[in-house]
Motif scaffolding. Structure first.
Motif, PDB file in Angstrom:
ATOM      1  N   TRP A  38       0.814  -1.221   0.000  1.00  0.00           N
ATOM      2  CA  TRP A  38       0.000   0.000   0.000  1.00  0.00           C
ATOM      3  C   TRP A  38       0.842   1.263   0.000  1.00  0.00           C
ATOM      4  O   TRP A  38       0.380   2.303  -0.451  1.00  0.00           O
ATOM      5  N   ALA A  39       2.017   1.195   0.505  1.00  0.00           N
ATOM      6  CA  ALA A  39       2.870   2.379   0.560  1.00  0.00           C
ATOM      7  C   ALA A  39       3.375   2.785  -0.818  1.00  0.00           C
ATOM      8  O   ALA A  39       3.874   3.889  -0.999  1.00  0.00           O
ATOM      9  N   ALA A  95      -6.194  -3.672   9.494  1.00  0.00           N
ATOM     10  CA  ALA A  95      -5.206  -2.932  10.291  1.00  0.00           C
ATOM     11  C   ALA A  95      -4.635  -1.757   9.501  1.00  0.00           C
ATOM     12  O   ALA A  95      -4.231  -0.749  10.085  1.00  0.00           O
ATOM     13  N   CYS A  96      -4.630  -1.869   8.191  1.00  0.00           N
ATOM     14  CA  CYS A  96      -4.095  -0.795   7.352  1.00  0.00           C
ATOM     15  C   CYS A  96      -4.949   0.465   7.418  1.00  0.00           C
ATOM     16  O   CYS A  96      -4.481   1.560   7.092  1.00  0.00           O
ATOM     17  N   LYS A 102      -1.787   8.325   4.522  1.00  0.00           N
ATOM     18  CA  LYS A 102      -3.077   8.394   3.829  1.00  0.00           C
ATOM     19  C   LYS A 102      -3.110   7.527   2.571  1.00  0.00           C
ATOM     20  O   LYS A 102      -4.171   7.059   2.166  1.00  0.00           O
ATOM     21  N   VAL A 103      -1.975   7.299   1.949  1.00  0.00           N
ATOM     22  CA  VAL A 103      -1.919   6.428   0.766  1.00  0.00           C
ATOM     23  C   VAL A 103      -2.232   4.992   1.169  1.00  0.00           C
ATOM     24  O   VAL A 103      -3.023   4.311   0.506  1.00  0.00           O
ATOM     25  N   ALA A 130      -6.067   0.614   1.035  1.00  0.00           N
ATOM     26  CA  ALA A 130      -6.762  -0.409   1.815  1.00  0.00           C
ATOM     27  C   ALA A 130      -8.270  -0.262   1.652  1.00  0.00           C
ATOM     28  O   ALA A 130      -8.982  -1.253   1.468  1.00  0.00           O
ATOM     29  N   ALA A 131      -8.750   0.961   1.698  1.00  0.00           N
ATOM     30  CA  ALA A 131     -10.188   1.196   1.532  1.00  0.00           C
ATOM     31  C   ALA A 131     -10.670   0.716   0.166  1.00  0.00           C
ATOM     32  O   ALA A 131     -11.769   0.164   0.047  1.00  0.00           O
TER      33      ALA A 131
END
Length: 75
Positions: A8-9, A38-39, A45-46, A51-52
């Motif tokens: 995700w980063a 957990a993310c 925010k990224v 994750a969303a």
């Protein structure tokens, strides 16, 4: 840092990161849903945005996977 959080980063909020890869992982290994959820608490925010995106995609296919975790999603 778990593998999902590391993915995700990468990138920015205009991309979906590795959302499709994570959807496949969660569909094959539902016990890993905790790593994904957990993310949502990550300060980046990224990471939260990607994750969303995956959470939404999984919810379209298997909404029942979130029943035990509704309290997290409602926060």
């Amino acid at each position: 840092m778990n593998k999902i959080r590391k993915w995700w980063a990468e990138g920015d909020l205009t991309s979906d990161g590795h959302a499709n890869d994570v959807v496949q992982i969660i569909n094959n290994n539902p016990e890993k849903i905790d790593d994904l959820l957990a993310c949502l608490e990550n300060p980046d925010k990224v990471v939260r945005g990607h994750a969303a995106d995956a959470i939404e995609k999984i919810g379209r296919e298997k909404p029942e996977i979130y029943l035990p975790h509704m309290h997290i999603l409602l926060e």
